[in-house]
Design a protein around this motif. Structure first.
Motif, PDB file in Angstrom:
ATOM      1  N   LEU A  92       0.835  -1.189   0.000  1.00 34.72           N
ATOM      2  CA  LEU A  92       0.000   0.000   0.000  1.00 34.72           C
ATOM      3  C   LEU A  92       0.875   1.246   0.000  1.00 34.72           C
ATOM      4  O   LEU A  92       2.026   1.215   0.445  1.00 34.72           O
ATOM      5  N   ASN A  93       0.298   2.356  -0.454  1.00 34.65           N
ATOM      6  CA  ASN A  93       1.029   3.621  -0.312  1.00 34.65           C
ATOM      7  C   ASN A  93       0.957   4.075   1.147  1.00 34.65           C
ATOM      8  O   ASN A  93       0.172   3.544   1.936  1.00 34.65           O
ATOM      9  N   ASP A  94       1.762   5.057   1.524  1.00 33.16           N
ATOM     10  CA  ASP A  94       1.849   5.485   2.925  1.00 33.16           C
ATOM     11  C   ASP A  94       0.510   5.964   3.469  1.00 33.16           C
ATOM     12  O   ASP A  94       0.159   5.690   4.620  1.00 33.16           O
ATOM     13  N   MET A 124      -1.699   2.965   4.087  1.00 29.86           N
ATOM     14  CA  MET A 124      -1.171   2.178   5.195  1.00 29.86           C
ATOM     15  C   MET A 124      -1.494   2.838   6.527  1.00 29.86           C
ATOM     16  O   MET A 124      -1.835   2.154   7.503  1.00 29.86           O
ATOM     17  N   ASN A 125      -1.409   4.152   6.592  1.00 28.95           N
ATOM     18  CA  ASN A 125      -1.741   4.850   7.832  1.00 28.95           C
ATOM     19  C   ASN A 125      -3.226   4.734   8.158  1.00 28.95           C
ATOM     20  O   ASN A 125      -3.610   4.670   9.329  1.00 28.95           O
ATOM     21  N   LEU A 126      -4.064   4.667   7.135  1.00 27.74           N
ATOM     22  CA  LEU A 126      -5.496   4.442   7.363  1.00 27.74           C
ATOM     23  C   LEU A 126      -5.724   3.059   7.982  1.00 27.74           C
ATOM     24  O   LEU A 126      -6.559   2.890   8.867  1.00 27.74           O
ATOM     25  N   VAL A 127      -4.968   2.082   7.489  1.00 29.28           N
ATOM     26  CA  VAL A 127      -5.067   0.721   8.031  1.00 29.28           C
ATOM     27  C   VAL A 127      -4.631   0.715   9.494  1.00 29.28           C
ATOM     28  O   VAL A 127      -5.336   0.197  10.369  1.00 29.28           O
ATOM     29  N   LEU A 128      -3.468   1.291   9.783  1.00 24.89           N
ATOM     30  CA  LEU A 128      -2.963   1.336  11.158  1.00 24.89           C
ATOM     31  C   LEU A 128      -3.958   2.037  12.084  1.00 24.89           C
ATOM     32  O   LEU A 128      -4.247   1.567  13.186  1.00 24.89           O
ATOM     33  N   GLU A 129      -4.475   3.148  11.609  1.00 29.48           N
ATOM     34  CA  GLU A 129      -5.439   3.928  12.401  1.00 29.48           C
ATOM     35  C   GLU A 129      -6.695   3.104  12.698  1.00 29.48           C
ATOM     36  O   GLU A 129      -7.282   3.230  13.785  1.00 29.48           O
ATOM     37  N   SER A 130      -7.079   2.255  11.768  1.00 25.56           N
ATOM     38  CA  SER A 130      -8.287   1.452  11.941  1.00 25.56           C
ATOM     39  C   SER A 130      -8.136   0.388  13.021  1.00 25.56           C
ATOM     40  O   SER A 130      -9.128  -0.123  13.530  1.00 25.56           O
ATOM     41  N   TYR A 131      -6.900   0.039  13.359  1.00 28.01           N
ATOM     42  CA  TYR A 131      -6.638  -0.893  14.459  1.00 28.01           C
ATOM     43  C   TYR A 131      -6.222  -0.164  15.734  1.00 28.01           C
ATOM     44  O   TYR A 131      -6.020  -0.796  16.763  1.00 28.01           O
ATOM     45  N   GLY A 132      -6.065   1.158  15.624  1.00 29.40           N
ATOM     46  CA  GLY A 132      -5.654   1.947  16.774  1.00 29.40           C
ATOM     47  C   GLY A 132      -4.154   2.134  16.890  1.00 29.40           C
ATOM     48  O   GLY A 132      -3.672   2.730  17.860  1.00 29.40           O
ATOM     49  N   PHE A 133      -3.389   1.619  15.923  1.00 28.39           N
ATOM     50  CA  PHE A 133      -1.937   1.785  15.959  1.00 28.39           C
ATOM     51  C   PHE A 133      -1.567   3.245  15.667  1.00 28.39           C
ATOM     52  O   PHE A 133      -2.242   3.906  14.873  1.00 28.39           O
TER      53      PHE A 133
END
Length: 318
Positions: free
Chosen positions: A290-292, A295-304
């Motif tokens: 994924l682009n950055d 990827m940050n949307l993915v991390l944010e969706s798990y709370g990372f």
């Protein structure tokens, strides 16, 4: 009823919505084997500009990668929550038995617990009593039947393996404060091995942590989506748990990431290092697909935290 659409019709709908299908047959097989609903409906919204319209350039492989990533994170958390559960049950059983070792079936005696929630206590003890009786009456040999036949008692350390995590969490909430604090001290010692700092965990804090661990365990056990999952409790902020990570103390701590961090209270150093390094490895692999921004949307969706995989390193394993 919604009309049935075959797999080709389903893929054509995705194409009409702007999704790029790089390998039609490969996408077709993946959706047949993994259920269109479980893949597309659960994981594609992150890549949509608005309902039924994908962000330009989004590929089916990105949605597939997120589906696989979520499955991997769920499997890892389940594996290590089961290990954490084993440790917590063992610690609970030891300290309960230490106090009530002279009383047969002490864990079924309501006088050994607080009466803050008599209905919940009665329901829990009734379930445990039923479980004991089922095993005693079973035609198959088992440890519960053996102890009852030979000792006319089934100690807590024998029955504990047959109880659910939810059962033990409720018993922990109901036992006397001295025993609650002794168990909390044991968990504080485990945490110390992971963060190299002494933190005295409060039983009330552990109640909420344990509830959230159970939330994630149940979510994963029912094969539900962990992406954007929200636990019941917004747990207390303990900075030392997060090390050098920049965490906003005012943000919600109800996400899978905070359960992952809280497992430092239950997992010995070697186990937590394996969990951390496994999640880090899979997150780095996911970031290559994924682009950055995505990827940050993915991390944010798990709370990372954003760019978590770039700001942490592997934990050395002994």
């Amino acid at each position: 009823m919604r009309p049935f659409k075959n797999i080709d019709e389903q893929i054509n709908i995705l194409i009409d919505r702007g999704l790029l299908i790089e390998d039609y047959n490969k996408a077709k097989r993946y959706l047949i084997h993994n259920n269109y609903y479980n893949v597309v409906n659960m994981y594609s919204k992150l890549f949509q500009e608005k309902e039924n319209l994908y962000i330009k350039g989004t590929t089916f492989e990105e949605i597939k990668a997120l589906h696989i990533f979520d499955t991997e994170i769920k499997n890892l958390l389940m594996k290590y929550i089961i290990i954490a559960e084993k440790h917590f049950k063992s610690i609970f059983a030891y300290h309960f038995a230490k106090k009530y070792h002279n009383k047969p079936f002490a864990y079924l005696d309501t006088s050994n617990y607080s009466n803050s929630n008599p209905l919940a206590l009665t329901q829990t003890l009734s379930y445990i009593s039923k479980k004991v009786n089922e095993q005693i009456r079973s035609k198959k040999e088992n440890s519960i039947k053996h102890h009852f036949s030979n000792h006319k008692d089934v100690p807590i350390w024998v029955i504990v393996n047959d109880l659910t995590l939810g059962n033990i969490i409720r018993l922990y909430k109901f036992i006397d404060n001295k025993t609650r604090n002794e168990i909390a001290k044991e968990l504080s010692d485990i945490l110390d091995t992971n963060i190299h700092q002494k933190i005295n965990l409060e039983p009330n804090y552990l109640d909420k942590i344990l509830d959230n661990v159970l939330n994630v365990r149940n979510c994963v056990a029912h094969n539900n989506k962990l992406l954007k999952y929200k636990c019941n409790n917004n747990i207390k902020f303990i900075p030392a748990l997060y090390g050098s990570l920049e965490i906003d103390s005012k943000s919600s701590r109800q996400t899978p990431f905070h359960v992952f961090i809280a497992l430092k209270c239950f997992l010995p150093t070697e186990d937590y290092a394996l969990l951390h390094n496994s999640i880090l490895k899979r997150t780095i692999n996911m970031s290559k697909k994924l682009n950055d921004s995505s990827m940050n949307l993915v991390l944010e969706s798990y709370g990372f935290p954003l760019s978590w995989h770039k700001n942490v390193s592997k934990i050395p394993q002994k």
